[in-house]
Design a protein around this motif. Sequence first.
Motif, short mmCIF file in Angstrom:
data_model
loop_
_atom_site.label_atom_id
_atom_site.label_comp_id
_atom_site.label_asym_id
_atom_site.label_seq_id
_atom_site.Cartn_x
_atom_site.Cartn_y
_atom_site.Cartn_z
N ILE A 322 17.89 40.23 52.61
CA ILE A 322 16.90 39.18 52.87
C ILE A 322 15.71 39.27 51.91
O ILE A 322 15.28 38.24 51.36
N PRO A 323 15.16 40.46 51.64
CA PRO A 323 14.05 40.53 50.67
C PRO A 323 14.45 40.15 49.25
O PRO A 323 13.58 39.87 48.42
N ASP A 324 15.76 40.14 48.95
CA ASP A 324 16.22 39.72 47.61
C ASP A 324 16.03 38.22 47.40
O ASP A 324 15.94 37.77 46.25
N VAL A 325 16.01 37.45 48.49
CA VAL A 325 16.00 35.99 48.35
C VAL A 325 14.73 35.34 48.88
O VAL A 325 14.46 34.17 48.57
N ILE A 326 13.94 36.05 49.67
CA ILE A 326 12.69 35.52 50.21
C ILE A 326 11.51 36.15 49.47
O ILE A 326 11.40 37.38 49.41
N ILE A 327 10.65 35.31 48.90
CA ILE A 327 9.45 35.81 48.23
C ILE A 327 8.33 35.83 49.26
O ILE A 327 7.88 34.78 49.75
N GLU A 328 7.87 37.03 49.59
CA GLU A 328 6.88 37.21 50.64
C GLU A 328 5.62 36.38 50.37
O GLU A 328 5.03 36.45 49.29
N GLY A 329 5.24 35.58 51.37
CA GLY A 329 4.03 34.79 51.27
C GLY A 329 4.16 33.52 50.44
O GLY A 329 3.24 32.70 50.40
#
Length: 400
Positions: A322-329
């Motif tokens: 999930i962190p590979d495809v979602i840019i935090e913020g």
Amino acid sequence: MTPFNFPSNNPLRLCIIHPYPTARCETFILQHIEGLPAYLRVLYGGHMPHYDTDGHIPLLGRLMHLVFNSLLSHNREYLPEPIGLGRLIARIRTTALARYFRKHRIQTVLAEFGPTGVAVLNACIMAGASLVVHFHGYDVSIDRVLKKYRGGYDRIFKHADAFIGVSREMCDKLIDFGAPVAKVHYNVYGVDIDQFQPAHAGKVPPIFAAVGRFVEKKAPELTLQAFSQTLSQVPDARLIMAGDGHLLETCKRLASKLGLEKVVTFPGTLNPKEVAAVLRDSRAFVQHSRRAINGDCEGTPNSILEACATGLAVVSTKHAGIPDVIIEGMTGFLVAEGDVAAMADKMVLLGRNPALAESMGRKARQHMVSHFSLEKSINSLWNIICQADASKTAQIKWGM
């Protein structure tokens, strides 16, 4: 699906093998079957497959098929290595599979899931076919699967030609398990952007969508708890939880216990058009993925890719791919696994700020278009397969 342009006068001869009991299978495997520009054969019905594309039983006669099933039908996925007559039948099936590869002049085999790669390795060696093993999630995370296939994975790491992980974390695991670094490739699933018309998240009520199986690693009960906390601050919020699974009834009871019967909807399993419609009419997408007690983890959830392609901000967890495809913020918010309060805070933020949801959703869709399109994913997979075939051809030529 949009066709991919790979000009070739002599297409590579590829066999895709997947373990699903019918030709119908997961979306990402269907994308491989429909998108790869090869001369293609498809085998399915077990890690050591039973059926070909036409539903025939090509590897053994029907009698042997029935005998094998009677010996090895119980909980096939987690069976110990066959012994005695079972071992003999396994050898016969391996020989028959190698004969099938030679008959169709198969150059490369794409094994969907690690255990499939283990099952078909010997047949690939016998037929001189290169082997690409595509891992997806449970096959590198569930504890008993790793225990059962430890020795088998050691063998494919030694003999197979390429290994694909759908998250960077998964690729790191494969390397830690012993896969050669040079043979490990990161290739996340792609999404067919054209199937998902952009939403206007800032113009709809604060409706949160969750689409996926009701299983432990998706923790739907934690999503419900986060929504319950959100509702206290966003009274007009609503939640749609689409899908099926063994935790569905548990979640319905929890919704009732939390007094959410009128604001949470469980529409069951939806077809792709229905999923797209639900996403298009939502403010944001929510999913609280986490590591299950048995070790099971996500790969990179297709539902999150589809939500982003629709133009929705995502509230999820720092789990697997999930962190590979979602840019935090920027395209969403990620919280620690199990942190329900933090998830609720981000849902409140999007529930109260339609303009923020709209802005993040637009960026999420553009991120998918630029980096996670289906065409990009299939192109990358095709390049990996072609490289594996070229490597095997060179080894045979030079007697390596």
